[in-house]
Design a protein around this motif. Structure first.
Motif, PDB file in Angstrom:
ATOM      1  N   LYS A  41       0.820  -1.204   0.000  1.00 58.63           N
ATOM      2  CA  LYS A  41       0.000   0.000   0.000  1.00 58.63           C
ATOM      3  C   LYS A  41       0.856   1.257   0.000  1.00 58.63           C
ATOM      4  N   VAL A  42       0.393   2.242  -0.758  1.00 56.63           N
ATOM      5  CA  VAL A  42       0.929   3.598  -0.695  1.00 56.63           C
ATOM      6  C   VAL A  42      -0.286   4.507  -0.539  1.00 56.63           C
ATOM      7  N   PRO A  43      -0.548   4.958   0.699  1.00 55.49           N
ATOM      8  CA  PRO A  43      -1.731   5.783   0.939  1.00 55.49           C
ATOM      9  C   PRO A  43      -1.561   7.201   0.392  1.00 55.49           C
ATOM     10  N   PRO A  44      -2.650   7.959   0.338  1.00 51.25           N
ATOM     11  CA  PRO A  44      -2.572   9.337  -0.154  1.00 51.25           C
ATOM     12  C   PRO A  44      -1.675  10.206   0.730  1.00 51.25           C
ATOM     13  N   LEU A  45      -1.105  11.239   0.135  1.00 54.49           N
ATOM     14  CA  LEU A  45      -0.254  12.159   0.885  1.00 54.49           C
ATOM     15  C   LEU A  45      -1.020  12.739   2.063  1.00 54.49           C
ATOM     16  N   GLY A  46      -0.360  12.797   3.198  1.00 56.06           N
ATOM     17  CA  GLY A  46      -0.954  13.397   4.373  1.00 56.06           C
ATOM     18  C   GLY A  46      -1.994  12.554   5.081  1.00 56.06           C
ATOM     19  N   GLU A  47      -2.238  11.344   4.576  1.00 55.84           N
ATOM     20  CA  GLU A  47      -3.230  10.454   5.190  1.00 55.84           C
ATOM     21  C   GLU A  47      -2.637   9.057   5.396  1.00 55.84           C
ATOM     22  N   PRO A  48      -1.649   8.927   6.268  1.00 59.29           N
ATOM     23  CA  PRO A  48      -0.976   7.634   6.419  1.00 59.29           C
ATOM     24  C   PRO A  48      -1.883   6.513   6.902  1.00 59.29           C
ATOM     25  N   ASP A  49      -2.953   6.854   7.607  1.00 58.56           N
ATOM     26  CA  ASP A  49      -3.858   5.833   8.130  1.00 58.56           C
ATOM     27  C   ASP A  49      -5.174   5.789   7.360  1.00 58.56           C
ATOM     28  N   ALA A  50      -5.155   6.249   6.129  1.00 56.93           N
ATOM     29  CA  ALA A  50      -6.380   6.280   5.319  1.00 56.93           C
ATOM     30  C   ALA A  50      -6.974   4.883   5.158  1.00 56.93           C
ATOM     31  N   ASP A  51      -8.263   4.851   4.973  1.00 55.11           N
ATOM     32  CA  ASP A  51      -9.000   3.613   4.742  1.00 55.11           C
ATOM     33  C   ASP A  51      -9.207   3.472   3.233  1.00 55.11           C
ATOM     34  N   ALA A  52      -8.775   2.372   2.679  1.00 54.96           N
ATOM     35  CA  ALA A  52      -8.861   2.165   1.228  1.00 54.96           C
ATOM     36  C   ALA A  52     -10.305   2.131   0.724  1.00 54.96           C
ATOM     37  N   ARG A  53     -11.248   1.900   1.617  1.00 61.16           N
ATOM     38  CA  ARG A  53     -12.660   1.877   1.198  1.00 61.16           C
ATOM     39  C   ARG A  53     -13.198   3.283   0.963  1.00 61.16           C
ATOM     40  N   THR A  54     -12.513   4.299   1.534  1.00 59.51           N
ATOM     41  CA  THR A  54     -13.018   5.669   1.402  1.00 59.51           C
ATOM     42  C   THR A  54     -11.990   6.636   0.826  1.00 59.51           C
ATOM     43  N   LYS A 144       3.875  -1.104   3.601  1.00 59.12           N
ATOM     44  CA  LYS A 144       3.211   0.184   3.396  1.00 59.12           C
ATOM     45  C   LYS A 144       4.287   1.239   3.249  1.00 59.12           C
ATOM     46  N   ALA A 145       4.162   2.065   2.229  1.00 60.24           N
ATOM     47  CA  ALA A 145       5.085   3.170   1.991  1.00 60.24           C
ATOM     48  C   ALA A 145       4.307   4.468   2.179  1.00 60.24           C
ATOM     49  N   VAL A 146       4.656   5.201   3.219  1.00 60.00           N
ATOM     50  CA  VAL A 146       4.007   6.482   3.498  1.00 60.00           C
ATOM     51  C   VAL A 146       4.936   7.579   3.003  1.00 60.00           C
ATOM     52  N   LEU A 147       4.490   8.305   1.987  1.00 59.81           N
ATOM     53  CA  LEU A 147       5.287   9.403   1.446  1.00 59.81           C
ATOM     54  C   LEU A 147       5.218  10.592   2.391  1.00 59.81           C
ATOM     55  N   LYS A 148       6.357  11.178   2.698  1.00 59.30           N
ATOM     56  CA  LYS A 148       6.430  12.339   3.588  1.00 59.30           C
ATOM     57  C   LYS A 148       6.713  13.570   2.731  1.00 59.30           C
ATOM     58  N   LEU A 149       5.774  13.867   1.858  1.00 57.28           N
ATOM     59  CA  LEU A 149       5.893  14.996   0.941  1.00 57.28           C
ATOM     60  C   LEU A 149       4.675  15.900   1.106  1.00 57.28           C
ATOM     61  N   ASP A 150       4.858  17.194   0.841  1.00 53.97           N
ATOM     62  CA  ASP A 150       3.713  18.114   0.842  1.00 53.97           C
ATOM     63  C   ASP A 150       2.851  17.888  -0.390  1.00 53.97           C
ATOM     64  N   SER A 151       3.520  17.590  -1.490  1.00 51.03           N
ATOM     65  CA  SER A 151       2.808  17.345  -2.749  1.00 51.03           C
ATOM     66  C   SER A 151       3.767  16.640  -3.704  1.00 51.03           C
ATOM     67  N   LEU A 152       3.206  16.120  -4.766  1.00 50.28           N
ATOM     68  CA  LEU A 152       4.034  15.559  -5.826  1.00 50.28           C
ATOM     69  C   LEU A 152       4.340  16.677  -6.818  1.00 50.28           C
ATOM     70  N   ARG A 153       5.517  16.630  -7.392  1.00 53.14           N
ATOM     71  CA  ARG A 153       5.899  17.619  -8.397  1.00 53.14           C
ATOM     72  C   ARG A 153       4.865  17.615  -9.509  1.00 53.14           C
ATOM     73  N   PRO A 154       4.455  18.790  -9.976  1.00 55.77           N
ATOM     74  CA  PRO A 154       3.503  18.803 -11.092  1.00 55.77           C
ATOM     75  C   PRO A 154       3.997  17.906 -12.229  1.00 55.77           C
ATOM     76  N   HIS A 155       3.137  17.069 -12.695  1.00 55.63           N
ATOM     77  CA  HIS A 155       3.434  16.109 -13.761  1.00 55.63           C
ATOM     78  C   HIS A 155       4.461  15.056 -13.325  1.00 55.63           C
ATOM     79  N   GLY A 156       4.751  15.021 -12.043  1.00 58.95           N
ATOM     80  CA  GLY A 156       5.659  14.001 -11.524  1.00 58.95           C
ATOM     81  C   GLY A 156       4.996  12.652 -11.608  1.00 58.95           C
ATOM     82  N   LYS A 157       5.793  11.648 -11.726  1.00 54.91           N
ATOM     83  CA  LYS A 157       5.258  10.304 -11.872  1.00 54.91           C
ATOM     84  C   LYS A 157       5.783   9.411 -10.753  1.00 54.91           C
TER      85      LYS A 157
END
Length: 162
Positions: A41-54, A144-157
């Protein structure tokens, strides 16, 4: 099943081997490190404990999808990663718990440098693992990989596997 008590260095070496397989684009060998019932799992930025159902995860794979992702990224048709990015992964601050139990808990910070077409991206974050012994070998049951970034670079992959 009898579980062998592992030495700390054996587990650390396993994590370093995982990083090396990824950096060398040995994705099929990397996929083999996972158990049949594994999750990655790689959850959304800023939500390390996010629920994949929501929440929409960057990656939420079972073992079959891990294998499919590895196979797909190795094909020339995966234009976003052909030719492959050059990556260097560093795992640091490795913490281990329960070396003598059925499930070994591991966590580490990571830094991933990626270069492609003269653009360098750096990803930082924290990996957490549930590791098990299977047929005398360490295997990844959950990662689980939790990204510690404010955002992804525009057009970053993040097509590469973190």
């Amino acid at each position: 099943m009898t579980v062998k008590t592992l030495e700390r260095q054996e587990v650390v070496d396993f994590l370093y081997e995982e990083a090396l397989l990824l950096d060398e684009w040995k994705l099929m060998e990397w996929a083999e490190l996972f158990t049949d019932d594994a999750t990655y799992k790689v959850p959304p930025l800023g939500e390390p404990d996010a629920d994949a159902r929501t929440s929409l995860f960057y990656i939420h794979d079972d073992r079959t999808r891990i294998q499919d992702r590895a196979e797909r990224l190795l094909k020339k048709e995966a234009h976003v990663e052909y030719p492959h990015s050059t990556t260097v992964r560093n795992y640091h601050n490795i913490m281990l718990k329960d070396l003598d139990s059925d499930i070994i808990k591991a966590a580490c910070n990571f830094t991933l440098h990626r270069t492609k077409r003269e653009v360098v991206d750096t990803f930082i974050g924290r990996h957490t693992y549930d590791l098990v012994q299977q047929d005398g070998e360490l295997r990844i049951k959950n990662k689980k990989a939790v990204l510690k970034l404010d955002s992804l670079r525009p057009h970053g992959k993040i097509s590469l596997i973190l």
